[in-house]
Design an enzyme around this catalytic site. Sequence first.
Site, PDB file in Angstrom:
ATOM      1  N   ARG A  15       0.835  -1.114  -0.001  1.00  0.00           N
ATOM      2  CA  ARG A  15       0.222  -0.239  -0.062  1.00  0.00           C
ATOM      3  C   ARG A  15       0.834   1.376   0.336  1.00  0.00           C
ATOM      4  NH1 ARG A  15      -3.463  -2.029   4.976  1.00  0.00           N
ATOM      5  NH2 ARG A  15      -1.671  -3.478   5.117  1.00  0.00           N
ATOM      6  N   GLY A 101       9.296  -4.314  12.360  1.00  0.00           N
ATOM      7  CA  GLY A 101       9.667  -3.206  11.504  1.00  0.00           C
ATOM      8  C   GLY A 101       8.848  -1.416  11.057  1.00  0.00           C
ATOM      9  N   TYR A 385      36.143  27.680 -11.647  1.00  0.00           N
ATOM     10  CA  TYR A 385      35.635  26.127 -12.252  1.00  0.00           C
ATOM     11  C   TYR A 385      36.680  26.798 -13.674  1.00  0.00           C
ATOM     12  CZ  TYR A 385      33.628  21.856 -13.647  1.00  0.00           C
ATOM     13  OH  TYR A 385      33.422  21.152 -14.166  1.00  0.00           O
ATOM     14  N   ALA A 421      35.321  48.354  -8.927  1.00  0.00           N
ATOM     15  CA  ALA A 421      34.264  48.412  -9.223  1.00  0.00           C
ATOM     16  C   ALA A 421      34.228  47.479 -10.016  1.00  0.00           C
ATOM     17  CB  ALA A 421      33.022  49.204  -8.883  1.00  0.00           C
TER      18      ALA A 421
HETATM   19  C1  UD1 Z   1      -0.885  -8.893  12.332  1.00  0.00           C
HETATM   20  C2  UD1 Z   1      -1.197  -9.676  13.297  1.00  0.00           C
HETATM   21  C3  UD1 Z   1      -2.745  -9.017  14.284  1.00  0.00           C
HETATM   22  C4  UD1 Z   1      -2.196  -7.634  14.391  1.00  0.00           C
HETATM   23  C5  UD1 Z   1      -1.138  -7.174  13.453  1.00  0.00           C
HETATM   24  C6  UD1 Z   1      -1.038  -5.769  14.620  1.00  0.00           C
HETATM   25  C7  UD1 Z   1      -0.739 -11.509  12.919  1.00  0.00           C
HETATM   26  C8  UD1 Z   1      -1.215 -13.362  11.807  1.00  0.00           C
HETATM   27  N1  UD1 Z   1      -2.094 -10.663  12.381  1.00  0.00           N
HETATM   28  O1  UD1 Z   1      -1.632  -8.480  11.481  1.00  0.00           O
HETATM   29  O2  UD1 Z   1      -3.377 -10.023  14.910  1.00  0.00           O
HETATM   30  O3  UD1 Z   1      -3.684  -7.026  15.190  1.00  0.00           O
HETATM   31  O4  UD1 Z   1      -0.488  -7.512  13.099  1.00  0.00           O
HETATM   32  O5  UD1 Z   1      -0.722  -4.792  13.590  1.00  0.00           O
HETATM   33  O6  UD1 Z   1       0.216 -11.829  13.396  1.00  0.00           O
HETATM   34  N2  UD1 Z   1       5.384  -9.882   8.911  1.00  0.00           N
HETATM   35  C9  UD1 Z   1       6.775 -11.230   7.820  1.00  0.00           C
HETATM   36  N3  UD1 Z   1       6.381 -12.217   6.711  1.00  0.00           N
HETATM   37  C10 UD1 Z   1       5.425 -12.350   6.355  1.00  0.00           C
HETATM   38  C11 UD1 Z   1       4.230 -12.009   7.093  1.00  0.00           C
HETATM   39  C12 UD1 Z   1       4.523 -10.463   7.979  1.00  0.00           C
HETATM   40  O7  UD1 Z   1       7.825 -10.495   8.290  1.00  0.00           O
HETATM   41  O8  UD1 Z   1       5.523 -13.656   5.893  1.00  0.00           O
HETATM   42  C13 UD1 Z   1       5.898  -9.265   9.065  1.00  0.00           C
HETATM   43  C14 UD1 Z   1       5.338  -7.465   8.405  1.00  0.00           C
HETATM   44  O9  UD1 Z   1       6.577  -6.803   7.377  1.00  0.00           O
HETATM   45  C15 UD1 Z   1       5.107  -6.671   9.200  1.00  0.00           C
HETATM   46  C16 UD1 Z   1       4.345  -7.324  10.289  1.00  0.00           C
HETATM   47  O10 UD1 Z   1       4.941  -9.110  10.135  1.00  0.00           O
HETATM   48  O11 UD1 Z   1       5.681  -5.844  10.178  1.00  0.00           O
HETATM   49  C17 UD1 Z   1       3.320  -7.955  10.437  1.00  0.00           C
HETATM   50  O12 UD1 Z   1       2.160  -8.232   9.304  1.00  0.00           O
HETATM   51  P1  UD1 Z   1       0.998  -7.904   8.708  1.00  0.00           P
HETATM   52  O13 UD1 Z   1       0.699  -8.701   7.312  1.00  0.00           O
HETATM   53  O14 UD1 Z   1       0.773  -6.775   8.291  1.00  0.00           O
HETATM   54  O15 UD1 Z   1       0.680  -8.365  10.117  1.00  0.00           O
HETATM   55  P2  UD1 Z   1      -1.112  -7.580   9.772  1.00  0.00           P
HETATM   56  O16 UD1 Z   1      -1.780  -8.195   8.991  1.00  0.00           O
HETATM   57  O17 UD1 Z   1      -0.937  -6.466   9.840  1.00  0.00           O
END
Ligand code: UD1
Length: 453
Positions: A15, A101, A385, A421
């Site tokens: 996004r 992150g 220059y 000047a």
């Molecule tokens: C996740 C939580 C949700 C919580 C929300 C809070 C889960 C299943 N859900 O949802 O309960 O309310 O965070 O913000 O954990 N990431 C990886 N590898 C992956 C998937 C994600 O490194 O395969 C990292 C993403 O970069 C991010 C974090 O994990 O930093 C969360 O992933 P994201 O997909 O944003 O989780 P949400 O759907 O927001």
Amino acid sequence: MGLCIVILAAGQGTRMYSDKPKVLHTLAGKPLLKHVYDTAMALVHRDIYIVYGHGGEDVPDSLQDFQVSWVKQEQQLGTGHAVQQALPDIPDVDNVLILYGDVPLITEESLKILVDAASESGFSLLTTYIENPQGYGRIIRDDSENIIAIVEEKDASDAQKNICEINTGFMVVKADLLKQWVNALGNDNKQNEYYLTDIVEKAVSDKIKITPVLAESGIEVKGINNRAQLAEAERYFQLVQAHHLMHRGVGLCDPSRFDCRGELEIGRDNEIDINVIIEGRVKLGNNVTIGANCYIKDTIIADNVNILPNTMIDNAVIGNGCNIGPFARIRPETTLDEDVHIGNFVELKKTDIGKGSKVNHLTYMGDSHVGTESNIGAGTITCNYDGAYKHQTIIGDNVFVGSDVQLIAPVNVHDGATIAAGTTVTKDVGQNELAISRTTQKTLPGWKRPVKK
Ligand code: UD1
Ligand code: CA
């Protein structure tokens, strides 16, 4: 028993509509991931693991100074899968703190409370209540208020969607338990992902109590998913920072129109007008005033300095009592001694100017040295220059350079010299000499100007 920290940073950040991995987008001039890393570093810990994936090696490559183990998650199969990648090297007896992150405003204080809360049962979870919980995992509690599950938005029933207590994602879990539970996760859900949140149900069936911790503010657990949320976090961060500065004595005309993207070291009685941007490392002495719309980067400013509106200063050292601007541009490697005056539309680059000298109007000085008490007239230009090389212009003490002078470098104008000047200086000028190069003026009497027919 120690603390290991796992930062999840492999998500795609679709996004943001950006070629840059989301965690490298900046908040207050610093990558999102660096905010989280700095907070992690402030906690007593054994090791930090960062799980990266999307954006490939860009993430570790651009953050090479991090003292962490980088773990690649080849495919983004979910938060549970991401955590699993980091676990093999973590000792069973350690506690594991999970950070994100893209949630950059989490505070050291909240994390300390969360870490302490895990010491008994081996599992603590940070939750918060928000008015519009859409998109978040919902916290399910039993009749005795114990947490028994987290249900993701996409998997939630209508009744569950009405729950306003949400999973922030931050948790601390004992490593042996976490390994066991994460290795047993399935992906039978709407997103076909291995959800980290499913470990809650596994804890319940293993009779491990989850200690909930309530986050102090909703804002610190907010994730950044799009540019609007990034801007919102930026404004929040800047406002908090501005208030810290004001409480330490800085006079800010309007805290909502001040941006510091780096570190500002302050003295006493600093007054900063609106729309000022500070970048990198900037140090202000005492009694410094900065006018509206100034941009100041990596610069040291001494006492009693007055910077007038619309001035840019980058990588310079400004001495006591200097007056700069309005509309001045001070470029890198410039040093101004005490009581130097730099006026409007003056550009300085790699130039040092001695005590009490003045360059007040419409001038470019590059690769130059000016001594003390010299005056550089309006429209003076150092021609530094030649198309291939840069050359030096040396101007001594007490030199008077008239208006509209070109100094063809390399050239040396000695102490006490005067440049008339309109002169183009092509040869060195000796001490107390006058240099003048002008074509003789002709005057024709009774001159008839052309008239339109
Ligand atoms: C996740 C939580 C949700 C919580 C929300 C809070 C889960 C299943 N859900 O949802 O309960 O309310 O965070 O913000 O954990 N990431 C990886 N590898 C992956 C998937 C994600 O490194 O395969 C990292 C993403 O970069 C991010 C974090 O994990 O930093 C969360 O992933 P994201 O997909 O944003 O989780 P949400 O759907 O927001
Ligand atoms: Ca997701």
